[in-house]
Design a protein around this motif. Structure first.
Motif, PDB file in Angstrom:
ATOM      1  N   ASN A 188      -9.414   4.965  -4.360  1.00 17.32           N
ATOM      2  CA  ASN A 188      -9.232   6.392  -4.445  1.00 17.32           C
ATOM      3  C   ASN A 188      -9.785   7.076  -3.441  1.00 17.32           C
ATOM      4  O   ASN A 188     -11.152   6.637  -3.204  1.00 17.32           O
ATOM      5  CB  ASN A 188      -9.768   7.184  -5.713  1.00 17.32           C
TER       6      ASN A 188
ATOM      7  N   ASN B  35       2.434   2.114  -3.210  1.00 20.02           N
ATOM      8  CA  ASN B  35       1.592   2.518  -4.351  1.00 20.02           C
ATOM      9  C   ASN B  35       0.947   3.885  -3.921  1.00 20.02           C
ATOM     10  O   ASN B  35      -0.281   4.338  -4.337  1.00 20.02           O
ATOM     11  CB  ASN B  35       0.723   1.555  -4.964  1.00 20.02           C
ATOM     12  N   PHE B  36       1.093   4.316  -2.729  1.00 18.60           N
ATOM     13  CA  PHE B  36       0.380   5.599  -2.121  1.00 18.60           C
ATOM     14  C   PHE B  36       0.637   6.696  -2.754  1.00 18.60           C
ATOM     15  O   PHE B  36       1.912   6.968  -2.893  1.00 18.60           O
ATOM     16  CB  PHE B  36       0.777   5.448  -0.437  1.00 18.60           C
ATOM     17  N   ASN B  37      -0.299   7.681  -3.106  1.00 22.82           N
ATOM     18  CA  ASN B  37      -0.093   8.871  -3.909  1.00 22.82           C
ATOM     19  C   ASN B  37      -0.934  10.014  -3.475  1.00 22.82           C
ATOM     20  O   ASN B  37      -2.147   9.563  -3.240  1.00 22.82           O
ATOM     21  CB  ASN B  37      -0.286   8.427  -5.214  1.00 22.82           C
ATOM     22  N   PHE B  38      -0.505  11.078  -3.047  1.00 24.20           N
ATOM     23  CA  PHE B  38      -1.259  11.933  -2.605  1.00 24.20           C
ATOM     24  C   PHE B  38      -1.205  13.470  -3.350  1.00 24.20           C
ATOM     25  O   PHE B  38       0.191  13.479  -3.679  1.00 24.20           O
ATOM     26  CB  PHE B  38      -0.995  12.325  -0.860  1.00 24.20           C
TER      27      PHE B  38
ATOM     28  N   ILE C 285       1.004  -1.151   0.166  1.00 20.55           N
ATOM     29  CA  ILE C 285       0.166   0.056  -0.081  1.00 20.55           C
ATOM     30  C   ILE C 285       0.834   1.346   0.158  1.00 20.55           C
ATOM     31  O   ILE C 285       0.613   2.109  -0.970  1.00 20.55           O
ATOM     32  CB  ILE C 285      -0.893  -0.054   1.268  1.00 20.55           C
ATOM     33  N   SER C 286       1.865   1.311   0.963  1.00 20.59           N
ATOM     34  CA  SER C 286       2.658   2.474   0.983  1.00 20.59           C
ATOM     35  C   SER C 286       3.519   2.808  -0.356  1.00 20.59           C
ATOM     36  O   SER C 286       3.707   3.942  -0.681  1.00 20.59           O
ATOM     37  CB  SER C 286       3.654   2.327   2.117  1.00 20.59           C
TER      38      SER C 286
ATOM     39  N   ILE D 258      -6.275  10.962  -2.986  1.00 23.76           N
ATOM     40  CA  ILE D 258      -5.344   9.919  -2.121  1.00 23.76           C
ATOM     41  C   ILE D 258      -5.633   8.757  -3.235  1.00 23.76           C
ATOM     42  O   ILE D 258      -6.731   8.241  -3.338  1.00 23.76           O
ATOM     43  CB  ILE D 258      -5.770   9.597  -0.905  1.00 23.76           C
ATOM     44  N   LYS D 259      -4.481   8.189  -3.618  1.00 22.26           N
ATOM     45  CA  LYS D 259      -4.710   6.664  -4.448  1.00 22.26           C
ATOM     46  C   LYS D 259      -3.617   5.810  -3.492  1.00 22.26           C
ATOM     47  O   LYS D 259      -2.509   6.109  -3.501  1.00 22.26           O
ATOM     48  CB  LYS D 259      -4.162   7.044  -5.761  1.00 22.26           C
ATOM     49  N   PHE D 260      -4.315   4.662  -3.429  1.00 21.71           N
ATOM     50  CA  PHE D 260      -3.471   3.629  -3.011  1.00 21.71           C
ATOM     51  C   PHE D 260      -3.851   2.258  -3.688  1.00 21.71           C
ATOM     52  O   PHE D 260      -5.270   2.002  -3.689  1.00 21.71           O
ATOM     53  CB  PHE D 260      -3.470   3.383  -1.284  1.00 21.71           C
ATOM     54  N   ASN D 261      -3.094   1.759  -4.281  1.00 29.42           N
ATOM     55  CA  ASN D 261      -3.500   0.543  -5.187  1.00 29.42           C
ATOM     56  C   ASN D 261      -4.811   1.068  -6.064  1.00 29.42           C
ATOM     57  O   ASN D 261      -4.515   1.853  -6.943  1.00 29.42           O
ATOM     58  CB  ASN D 261      -3.852  -0.695  -4.248  1.00 29.42           C
TER      59      ASN D 261
END
Lengths: 256, 391
Positions: free
Chosen positions: B68, B22-25, B19-20, B62-65
């Protein structure tokens, strides 16, 4: 009588000669396409730098996703990250080998997907020196060809667009025969036949031991003296896209 | 057992790590200053001429895997207290498993193909104080389930637990009625406490040059039914079928939107037919000129709330495709049956990368007194300048 025969023979050989040059030109272009076949999926990021006559610059950041198709043209998604007022704007294109491409535009401010006409070939892409057709996927069927010359490792081929809406009368393409026929330079001639632009590809890398990709594209307009530089990064050939990653729903998500 | 637990923990840790990775803020904010000037004397007491205003549009995702979280807020401060408002334009969670997609929260949903009158577009309520004839819409709370495929198209199901009412302008504002109405002026057809939930379905797909959308909506209508004599209004329970269609012949577009809406008190059919033709790269420098003509028809005649019952819109769009993204839209809306006509003009251009200027002008050449609501706005011609900065 003899004279006529000689002239006829001469025309015949000239004809044969030009025919074989067309065939050779096509074969070179085809080789380049075949050598590049099989990359399947690809995603990259790119920075577009626009330079005007006075040397002032402006930058745009984009993302590009491509799914290779063999029977017909490739699928592509382009997402704009800057300028900020158009952030999230995205396009989805199904390229066709023959006939106009199918294209949709996503406008994030109103959450709207619009089918747009893809026949605007010659217009500039986001105010750059690249036109829409310069950035479309290189389908073999969109041109007819003629071999011109061989210089060192380069084979030089003229490509004449089939589409009347193209902004060019011809493109002169430099293929590097020692490097899987990668294209290193293209000269563009406008409809009047004058030299309009030159595109140079620089900083090549080899991916998956087969696919040459340039990190830098430099497009120079000789008539206006403006220049656009594309710098690619984050090449990813392992993304493994499927056709369902290229729907209008995916287009919306890409822009959100 | 312990071994099993350790494995589980390891799996969880591994999952978190994924998760971390692919984490995107990502976050942005748009700040706009706006001035609206109404150059005719007002029709009603208390209305003003000049409206300085500002707005904030913060945004983050916020995107993770395959998950959204999207947020887009809106705040405006204006002389008109009703136009001073805050709204959750979008705030939702979305998750996908291959071609299936689920989301819940406040959404903005757009349906349709034409430019002047999007009949099939029904999910969101209009943000009437923000722009009486504009494209601004209030966020709609809903849950949405979508299946999308390249071969069969996109199937979407919507469930909407709450209905949002139109907000009416305050005393100082233009584009209002002789009396200042409050939100509760328009009641529901069904008792408030037993509010039925709204449901909607849409399928859209494309075949070669054809783009098609079929939609169905059942629940509380977004558009009130007005009684002209008693000046009473309510939101009816409706069911609506919609069809939108676009044929793309290279530079020539054919567009159609049609709806059939059924309610106990009023059932009607409405449609828009449009043609759009674009001349590309006119000046050899990228200028595109698009010509739009659209005809709106509505069974309700004079009772059509948007007054587009028998109207023609003719517009020209200039798109310079330049460095600054300069564009201009000039339009004329003419009523065929009544003698009403309005002219509008909208210009925008970016400068210094992060600024944008927007100019808008609207002028009612004439308003026929037989129209339902337009006569109240006869003096509300305006000029607007908006300056935005993006962070």
């Amino acid at each position: 009588m003899k004279k006529i025969i000689v002239i006829l023979l001469l025309i015949q050989t000239l004809n044969l000669f030009s025919q074989s040059n067309e065939k050779l030109g096509f074969e070179i272009a085809q080789k380049a396409v075949l050598m590049d076949q099989g990359f399947k999926s690809l995603s990259t990021k790119l920075k577009m730098t626009l330079k005007n006559r006075n040397g002032q610059t402006s930058e745009r950041l984009l993302e590009n996703k491509i799914l290779e198709q063999v029977e017909d043209g490739d699928f592509s998604l382009i997402i704009f990250n800057t300028p900020k007022d158009v952030k999230g704007t995205a396009t989805l294109t199904y390229t066709h080998k023959i006939g106009p491409d199918d294209q949709w535009l996503f406008l994030p401010a109103v959450n709207r997907v619009k089918r747009i006409s893809s026949s605007n070939k010659s217009g500039p892409f986001m105010g750059s020196e690249f036109s829409f057709e310069d950035l479309a996927s290189a389908e073999l069927e969109k041109y007819s060809y003629k071999f011109i010359a061989e210089k060192d490792e380069f084979k030089i081929v003229e490509a004449y667009p089939v589409d009347e809406k193209s902004g060019y009368s011809k493109r002169v393409v430099y293929y590097n025969s020692k490097k899987n026929y990668r294209v290193e330079k293209v000269e563009f001639y406008d409809r009047k036949g004058d030299h309009l632009k030159t595109l140079r590809y620089e900083k090549f890398n080899l991916y998956k031991e087969k696919f040459w990709r340039a990190d830098v594209f430099i497009m120079k307009n000789h008539q206006t003296n403006k220049e656009t530089v594309l710098e690619f990064s984050d090449w990813n050939f392992d993304v493994n896209f499927s056709r369902d990653d290229f729907t209008q729903e995916a287009l919306k998500k890409a822009g959100n | 057992m312990t071994k099993y637990k350790i494995n589980l923990i390891l799996a969880l840790v591994f999952h978190l790590k994924l998760i971390s990775q692919n984490f995107n803020f990502d976050s942005d904010i748009k700040i706009s200053e706006e001035f609206r000037y109404f150059f005719n004397d007002p029709s009603f007491q208390g209305q003003e001429d000049f409206f300085p205003s500002y707005s904030l549009t913060p945004k983050f995702n916020i995107k993770f895997n395959d998950n959204n979280i999207i947020f887009r807020g809106f705040f405006r401060h204006d002389k008109d207290i009703r136009r001073t408002h805050v709204d959750l334009r979008e705030f939702y969670y979305q998750t996908s498993i291959s071609q299936y997609d689920f989301s819940i929260g406040y959404h903005q949903v757009f349906w349709g193909v034409v430019e002047s009158n999007n009949l099939v577009d029904i999910i969101n309520q209009n943000d009437a104080v923000e722009s009486p004839f504009g494209n601004d819409k209030l966020g709609q709370p809903l849950s949405k389930f979508t299946y999308s495929s390249k071969n069969t198209g996109i199937f979407s199901f919507f469930l909407m637990p709450f209905h949002r009412k139109i907000v009416f302008p305050g005393k100082k504002a233009r584009f209002r009625f002789p009396v200042v109405l409050n939100r509760n002026f328009i009641k529901y057809e069904k008792n408030n406490k037993k509010l039925k939930k709204d449901f909607a379905f849409r399928w859209n797909h494309y075949f070669d040059i054809v783009d098609i959308g079929l939609s169905y909506f059942n629940g509380n209508g977004r558009e009130p039914i007005f009684n002209r004599n008693t000046f009473m209004a309510f939101y009816p329970m409706i069911s609506q079928f919609g069809l939108d269609l676009q044929l793309t012949f290279e530079t020539f577009l054919f567009k159609f939107e049609g709806i059939k809406r059924t309610a106990d008190l009023q059932s009607f059919y409405a449609q828009v037919v449009g043609l759009e033709y674009t001349l590309n790269n006119v000046n050899g420098n990228g200028l595109d000129i698009g010509m739009i003509s659209e005809y709106s028809y509505d069974d309700r005649g004079a009772l059509a709330v948007n007054s587009l019952q028998n109207d023609v819109f003719i517009g020209t769009r200039f798109n310079w495709n330049d460095f600054s993204g300069t564009s201009l839209l000039v339009g004329l809306l003419s009523d065929i049956k009544y003698n009403s006509q309005s002219f509008s003009c909208d210009f925008s251009r970016r400068f210094k990368e992060v600024y944008k200027i927007n100019l808008e002008f609207q002028y009612f050449l004439n308003i026929d007194s037989r129209e339902l609501l337009l006569p109240f706005f006869i003096n509300d011609h305006f000029f607007k300048i908006e300056l935005s900065q993006f962070f």
